[in-house]
Design an enzyme around this catalytic site. Structure first.
Site, mmCIF file in Angstrom:
data_model
loop_
_atom_site.group_PDB
_atom_site.id
_atom_site.type_symbol
_atom_site.label_atom_id
_atom_site.label_comp_id
_atom_site.label_asym_id
_atom_site.label_seq_id
_atom_site.Cartn_x
_atom_site.Cartn_y
_atom_site.Cartn_z
ATOM 1 N N ASP A 235 36.810 20.974 52.105
ATOM 2 C CA ASP A 235 37.223 21.075 53.239
ATOM 3 C C ASP A 235 38.048 20.494 53.510
ATOM 4 O O ASP A 235 36.991 19.090 54.245
ATOM 5 C CB ASP A 235 36.438 21.788 54.316
ATOM 6 N N GLU A 289 41.288 20.633 49.599
ATOM 7 C CA GLU A 289 42.617 21.037 50.556
ATOM 8 C C GLU A 289 43.050 20.327 51.153
ATOM 9 O O GLU A 289 42.160 19.465 51.841
ATOM 10 C CB GLU A 289 41.331 22.128 51.144
HETATM 11 C C1 NOJ Z 1 40.090 24.307 57.333
HETATM 12 C C2 NOJ Z 1 39.837 25.468 56.321
HETATM 13 O O1 NOJ Z 1 39.939 25.851 55.670
HETATM 14 C C3 NOJ Z 1 39.614 26.029 58.074
HETATM 15 O O2 NOJ Z 1 39.663 27.500 58.245
HETATM 16 C C4 NOJ Z 1 39.139 25.467 59.037
HETATM 17 O O3 NOJ Z 1 39.225 26.043 60.093
HETATM 18 C C5 NOJ Z 1 39.583 23.754 58.986
HETATM 19 N N1 NOJ Z 1 39.093 23.343 57.776
HETATM 20 C C6 NOJ Z 1 38.243 23.897 59.406
HETATM 21 O O4 NOJ Z 1 36.739 23.140 58.834
#
Ligand code: NOJ
Ligand code: CA
Length: 592
Positions: A235, A289
């Site tokens: 993440d 990500e």
């Molecule tokens: C990215 C995640 O995919 C999302 O769902 C989340 O709200 C944020 N990061 C914070 O963790």
């Protein structure tokens, strides 16, 4: 023929990993080092919305276990499970209270072990979400950290006194905005200092500069890898190294805060340490990500000579016409722009990098409603077209639950229809303060909200789409579930589901879709995406009609489409032609 090729692929990959294990130089395929995760098709599960096993309206791990045969039949190889850890659910599990415990709504560790065993039994793998830019404010580290300035856990988070005006008014240390509206700083009365949270107030950012934080993270990673998971989706990983000195963002930077927050000066150092101490010791995969990361910065993270991550998610395509921050509108986009993104990826990334291909996840609206045409006449063909594209472009494809059914956006009307903290906070910040009207806000959210992807999976036409036996799913089921559901699609040979199975099977025995070179034949065409994938003497031609009209398309450079392998339109048969008469949203795959 099919099984022979499948067998050959498996043997080649096995021999290559044997060579690698014995220290010999691995054989390259078209210049790429072969890896299982390059050949995989990944399927993301948002556990809350997948399948409820006990009628409480919340999807859970036994629910997923009950659907493993369905996933195996679909042909996917890897499941990415969104967070399943103990959490107070301020952001649906992306706020973790205990990294070694299963969220009680989802089951317990025995349920996790059963799920993992079931996945392995079916020769699939599981990757899990690693959310370590921040924790929940209820995590024991933060509970300690906020107690006092000299608590041993104080430095696990980022604390600053901020500014005090002569009249005693306090203001935050800098002008950082949060991804979820408002300031990224909250004043904590206990010690009278501010803590940093790029996301919700209940998601304080960890301080990766503290080596004890890194050791804790590496240790929890080992815990799950030792259990048998095959890696992580990480993440917002480029956010872990913060900008030096945390200066105010300039007006220019305030237009795209993620770019200023991401890729701080110590990111490479932290990721290399993580790779050396953890990832390199397992046969795993890692996908970051990459919020705030440009294509030009990609190889800093994924070049295999750097030993950091295997892949990242770059958002250029999925956010086309929209912003990655704040209130995003669904803007206009054109096919040449979309093709331009994929063309640029193919040019910039080298044989040492590896890409991902995706147009959906739990943070974005549904593909068919956003990029395609979800009207009853066009939904099936346009859903199939995007999946054809995702499974034949260079990079590991990532599918999101429900894509295989062509699930659509939800008809959101009022604020009460939403669950997402991002929507609720933005409403307070924009509508309650009079910056934007409620109707304008709701109209734009209906098209872009993350909740579009989070409505329950549509399994069948029984009440609540077979997602739960209870009457109260945590988020409403899309009212179109009687027409769009897995049971109905199972029995319809022309369904999105059955097409996806054929498409994934084709990819599984076609190494050219994995390692082949990519060439865009007609980058400027406004409605056609035509490209080839070539591996040695094998060449495939893919032609896609991105429009709701029929279209006659003559291939450039005197090219002829040879043997038709697959079309998303039943009955399509044109072969050995240079002009293709394409139906609306038709996509075809030819072997040349
Ligand atoms: C990215 C995640 O995919 C999302 O769902 C989340 O709200 C944020 N990061 C914070 O963790
Ligand atoms: Ca449940």
């Amino acid at each position: 023929m099919f099984f022979r090729t499948l067998f050959r692929t498996a043997v080649v990959t096995a021999l290559l990993s044997l060579a690698a294990a014995s220290g010999q130089e691995p054989k390259l395929i078209n210049g790429y080092e072969p890896k299982w995760w390059k050949e995989a098709v990944v399927y993301q599960i948002y556990p809350r919305s997948f399948k409820d096993s006990n009628g409480d309206g919340i999807g859970d791990l036994p629910g997923i276990t009950s659907k493993l045969d369905y996933l195996q039949k679909l042909g996917i190889n890897v499941i990415w499970l969104s967070p399943h850890f103990d959490s107070p659910n301020a952001d649906n599990g992306y706020d973790i209270r205990d990294y070694r415990k299963v969220m009680k709504e989802f089951g317990d560790m025995a349920d996790f072990d059963t799920l993992l065993a079931g996945i392995k039994q079916r020769r699939m793998r599981l990757i899990i979400d690693l959310v370590v830019n921040h924790t929940s404010d209820e995590h024991k580290w933060f509970v300690e950290s906020r107690k006092s300035k000299d608590n041993p856990y104080r430095d696990f988070y980022i604390w600053q006194p901020g500014h005090t005006a002569p009249d005693g008014t306090r203001t935050p240390p800098n002008n950082y905005p949060s991804y979820f509206s408002g300031s990224a700083w909250t004043l904590d009365p206990k010690s009278n200092e501010y803590y940093l949270h790029y996301f919700a107030t209940k998601q304080p950012d960890l301080n990766w500069a503290d080596p004890k934080v890194r050791e804790e993270v590496f240790s929890l990673m080992r815990f799950w890898l030792d259990k048998g998971v095959s890696g992580f989706r990480m993440d917002v990983i480029p956010l872990i190294s913060k900008p030096t000195g945390l200066p105010d963002l300039t007006p220019e930077q305030l237009k795209t805060p993620p770019n200023a927050y991401a890729n701080g000066p110590h990111l490479a150092e932290y990721l290399q340490e993580m790779n050396r101490d953890v990832l390199s010791k397992y046969d795993d995969m890692s996908v970051g990500e990459a919020t705030g990361t440009t294509l030009a910065q990609t190889n800093n993270l994924v070049d295999d000579r750097r030993h950091e991550l295997n892949m990242i998610f770059n958002f250029d395509a999925i956010k086309l016409g929209r912003s990655d921050f704040g209130l995003s509108q669904l803007g206009a986009w054109s096919l040449p722009e979309l093709k331009g993104i994929y063309d640029a990826h193919a040019t910039v990334l080298t044989k040492h990098d590896w890409d991902t291909v995706f147009l959906s996840n739990h943070d974005n609206p549904r593909i068919v409603s956003t990029f395609g045409d979800d009207s009853p006449a066009m939904r099936v063909a346009s859903a199939k077209l995007f999946e054809t594209m995702i499974l034949t472009l260079p990079g590991t494809p990532f599918l999101y639950e429900g894509d295989e059914l062509g699930m659509t956006d939800f008809p959101f009307k009022t604020l009460a229809d939403y669950d997402d903290i991002a929507v609720k906070n933005a409403y307070k910040a924009l509508v309650d303060t009079g910056k934007i009207s409620a109707s304008a806000f709701l109209a734009s959210q209906a098209k872009v909200s993350r909740d579009n992807a989070r409505t329950p999976m549509q399994w069948d036409s029984t009440p609540q789409a077979g997602f739960t036996t209870g009457n109260h799913p945590w988020l409403a089921v899309n009212p179109n579930y009687k027409q769009i559901n897995a049971a109905q699609e199972e029995s319809d040979p022309a369904s999105v589901l059955n097409y996806m199975r054929a498409l994934i099977a084709l990819r599984a025995h076609t190494l050219a879709f994995v390692y082949g070179d990519f060439e865009d034949l007609d980058p400027q065409h406004p409605h056609i995406f035509a490209y080839t994938r070539t591996l040695g003497s094998e060449k495939y031609l893919i032609v896609e009609n991105f429009s709701s009209n029929p279209l006659a398309y003559t291939l450039p450079n005197g090219l002829k489409a040879a043997n038709l392998l697959l079309s998303d339109i039943p009955g399509s048969h044109e072969a050995n032609v240079s002009t293709l008469n394409l139906a609306p949203w038709e996509s075809r795959i030819y072997k040349q």
